[in-house]
Scaffold this active site. Structure first.
Site, PDB file in Angstrom:
ATOM      1  N   GLU A   1      80.218  40.426   9.848  1.00 11.41           N
ATOM      2  CA  GLU A   1      81.554  40.995   9.741  1.00 11.41           C
ATOM      3  C   GLU A   1      82.543  40.256  10.622  1.00 11.41           C
ATOM      4  O   GLU A   1      83.720  40.091  10.261  1.00 11.41           O
ATOM      5  CB  GLU A   1      81.516  42.475  10.111  1.00 11.41           C
TER       6      GLU A   1
ATOM      7  N   ARG B   1      66.853  36.013  10.702  1.00 11.55           N
ATOM      8  CA  ARG B   1      68.192  36.615  10.712  1.00 11.55           C
ATOM      9  C   ARG B   1      68.607  37.075  12.101  1.00 11.55           C
ATOM     10  O   ARG B   1      69.750  36.918  12.495  1.00 11.55           O
ATOM     11  CB  ARG B   1      68.212  37.811   9.742  1.00 11.55           C
TER      12      ARG B   1
ATOM     13  N   LEU C   1      71.654  30.477  17.344  1.00 11.49           N
ATOM     14  CA  LEU C   1      72.730  31.262  16.756  1.00 11.49           C
ATOM     15  C   LEU C   1      73.915  30.372  16.419  1.00 11.49           C
ATOM     16  O   LEU C   1      74.183  29.385  17.093  1.00 11.49           O
ATOM     17  CB  LEU C   1      73.190  32.354  17.728  1.00 11.49           C
ATOM     18  N   GLY C   2      74.643  30.754  15.386  1.00 11.32           N
ATOM     19  CA  GLY C   2      75.899  30.090  15.060  1.00 11.32           C
ATOM     20  C   GLY C   2      75.757  28.727  14.426  1.00 11.32           C
ATOM     21  O   GLY C   2      76.732  27.972  14.374  1.00 11.32           O
ATOM     22  N   GLU C   3      74.574  28.392  13.910  1.00  7.29           N
ATOM     23  CA  GLU C   3      74.364  27.059  13.351  1.00  7.29           C
ATOM     24  C   GLU C   3      73.933  27.091  11.883  1.00  7.29           C
ATOM     25  O   GLU C   3      73.366  26.125  11.378  1.00  7.29           O
ATOM     26  CB  GLU C   3      73.331  26.294  14.182  1.00  7.29           C
TER      27      GLU C   3
ATOM     28  N   ASN D   1      73.912  37.667   2.617  1.00  4.90           N
ATOM     29  CA  ASN D   1      75.046  37.073   1.931  1.00  4.90           C
ATOM     30  C   ASN D   1      74.759  35.609   1.600  1.00  4.90           C
ATOM     31  O   ASN D   1      74.416  34.829   2.480  1.00  4.90           O
ATOM     32  CB  ASN D   1      76.283  37.194   2.821  1.00  4.90           C
ATOM     33  N   LEU D   2      74.916  35.236   0.337  1.00  7.58           N
ATOM     34  CA  LEU D   2      74.639  33.851  -0.068  1.00  7.58           C
ATOM     35  C   LEU D   2      75.907  33.001  -0.194  1.00  7.58           C
ATOM     36  O   LEU D   2      75.849  31.836  -0.585  1.00  7.58           O
ATOM     37  CB  LEU D   2      73.848  33.818  -1.378  1.00  7.58           C
ATOM     38  N   ILE D   3      77.045  33.574   0.155  1.00 10.43           N
ATOM     39  CA  ILE D   3      78.319  32.858   0.005  1.00 10.43           C
ATOM     40  C   ILE D   3      78.374  31.639   0.915  1.00 10.43           C
ATOM     41  O   ILE D   3      78.842  30.564   0.519  1.00 10.43           O
ATOM     42  CB  ILE D   3      79.501  33.809   0.269  1.00 10.43           C
ATOM     43  N   GLU D   4      77.909  31.788   2.158  1.00  9.12           N
ATOM     44  CA  GLU D   4      77.939  30.669   3.098  1.00  9.12           C
ATOM     45  C   GLU D   4      77.079  29.518   2.591  1.00  9.12           C
ATOM     46  O   GLU D   4      77.467  28.346   2.709  1.00  9.12           O
ATOM     47  CB  GLU D   4      77.464  31.116   4.480  1.00  9.12           C
TER      48      GLU D   4
END
Length: 435
Positions: A67, A272, A319-321, A345-348
């Site tokens: 989010e 995750r 994280l963040g990669e 979510n598969l958008i990324e």
């Protein structure tokens, strides 16, 4: 106050000791949960904190990491609209707060959203008195919504989604859920399906604006880094992306059933949740796999461990990669979709040009998954065995993979624009609330 809200308020008040205990436990693995614990109960210090922004704060609540990343693109659109905007950013998880810290500018403020007791949310509202509040995606809290309405603070649900499972749960307690949704000032849904389900709970759906996550552009530096590291593998790379609890065991079993075929690719597992990094590493090692961890790489994945005939799995314990990992992968298996968890979510992945294999459980992102499959950016499989077989076939079929990459990028591009539309909707909500 209705009897349902009174009962809910009594239960949230009684649950405070349990929350404190849970926070202490979580803080042992993730120290961020031990940060400013009293804010969780509506106590913000010093006493004057945030008062200078009263009536001017644009408040956004982004509960967790996903989010917060969606909120980031909306925040950029809001700043373009209001260059002098004062941002009040709240979260519920340590990863969300850590990510949100990167979004702050001078004059902005970041705190925990309080536990949903009447007293705590009243202190929060009295302390900050935001001009408008935006709850990201699914965060509907009855006492918080009631307090904002009582104080005349327009509170909207932005990038809103509601799957069929969550709707069924909410309809079991209509005396509590329906007044909460109905009391929102506006709801801007991601899809027509989300809008239909939200309206079933009496939510004031004003528009369907799409998913903000389509507007998030992957970090170019990470994409370049991932592409460079991909070249260190002599074999195609297949990732289990954002895996959830239980899926690594399913993955190991499916990998064993592949036999010698498993050596035709370099496997990469990215859990995750960071608190599971260590347990996942131990589980993989216990299964007889040699594991090379991202946290131990000295500048790059060891080239020697990528040679054909050597079964060594890469573990993305950082994280963040995710853009970097997607750029490293020739294809990815969508975590959360192979156990009954609703998928991630598969958008990324699409925005990074990484074709996805999705399992049967995608109720959290049902329409995005269906659209991606229809566009050729993803392919649905029955289980992890079928997913591994499909991934092997795809990464060794150069024309098919090239087409899938193109479909990913086209799919991501076609659905952008939600950030600007949502920023305009926020402006309209503020104008109408001041009339």
């Amino acid at each position: 106050m209705s009897w349902a809200l009174a009962l809910y308020s009594a239960l949230t008040w009684a649950g405070q000791p349990l929350l404190r205990h849970k926070l202490r436990q979580r803080a042992q693995a993730e120290p961020g949960y031990g940060l400013k614990v009293e804010e969780r109960f509506g106590h913000y210090e010093p006493e004057s904190l945030g008062r200078d922004g009263a009536g001017r704060w644009i408040w956004i609540h982004a509960v967790s990491l996903g989010e917060t990343r969606a909120a980031a693109i909306l925040i950029d659109a809001l700043r373009a609209q209001w260059p002098d905007m004062r941002l009040l950013l709240t979260h519920g998880t340590a990863t969300g707060r850590a990510e949100g810290a990167r979004l702050l500018r001078h004059g902005d403020l970041q705190v925990w959203l309080p536990w949903d007791t009447r007293a705590a949310v009243e202190r929060f509202v009295q302390q900050f008195r935001p001009a408008v509040g935006l709850l990201m995606e699914t965060e509907v809290w009855p006492n918080l919504i009631a307090a904002c309405r009582a104080h005349g603070i327009p509170l909207a649900l932005a990038n809103a989604r509601l799957n069929a499972h969550s709707l069924d749960k909410a309809l079991k307690f209509p005396a509590l859920s329906m007044p909460a949704y109905q009391s929102l000032a506006a709801v801007w849904a991601q899809t027509q399906g989300d809008a239909r389900r939200l309206r079933a709970l009496a939510a004031p759906v004003r528009a369907v604006l799409g998913n903000l996550k389509f507007d998030v552009l992957p970090d170019a530096g990470q994409l370049a880094q991932g592409a460079q590291w991909r070249q260190r593998s002599a074999r195609p790379v297949v990732m289990l992306a954002s895996s959830r609890e239980g899926e690594e065991e399913l993955f190991i079993a499916a990998l064993r059933r592949l036999g010698e075929k498993a050596l035709k690719v370099q496997w990469l597992v990215v859990p995750r949740h960071p608190q599971r990094f260590e347990s996942v590493a131990l589980a993989l090692q216990a299964a007889g796999l040699r594991v090379s961890r991202r946290s131990e790489w000295l500048g790059a994945p060891p080239r020697a461990q990528a040679q054909a005939g050597e079964e060594c799995l890469w573990l993305g314990d950082s994280l963040g990669e995710m853009p970097m990992y997607y750029a490293m992968a020739d294809a990815a298996l969508l975590g959360g979709s192979f156990a009954p968890l609703g998928g991630q979510n598969l958008i990324e992945a699409a925005a990074c040009g990484c074709p996805m294999l999705v399992g049967p459980s995608t109720f959290n992102f049902a329409e995005a998954a269906e659209l991606a499959c229809a566009a050729g950016a993803a392919h649905r499989v029955a289980d992890l065995d079928a997913g591994l077989q499909a991934a092997l076939a795809l990464v060794h079929d150069v024309p098919a993979r090239t087409a899938a990459v193109a479909h990913c990028l086209e799919f991501a591009q076609a659905h952008r624009g939600a950030a600007r539309a949502t920023a305009q909707a926020v402006d309209e909500l503020l104008r109408s609330s001041r009339r």
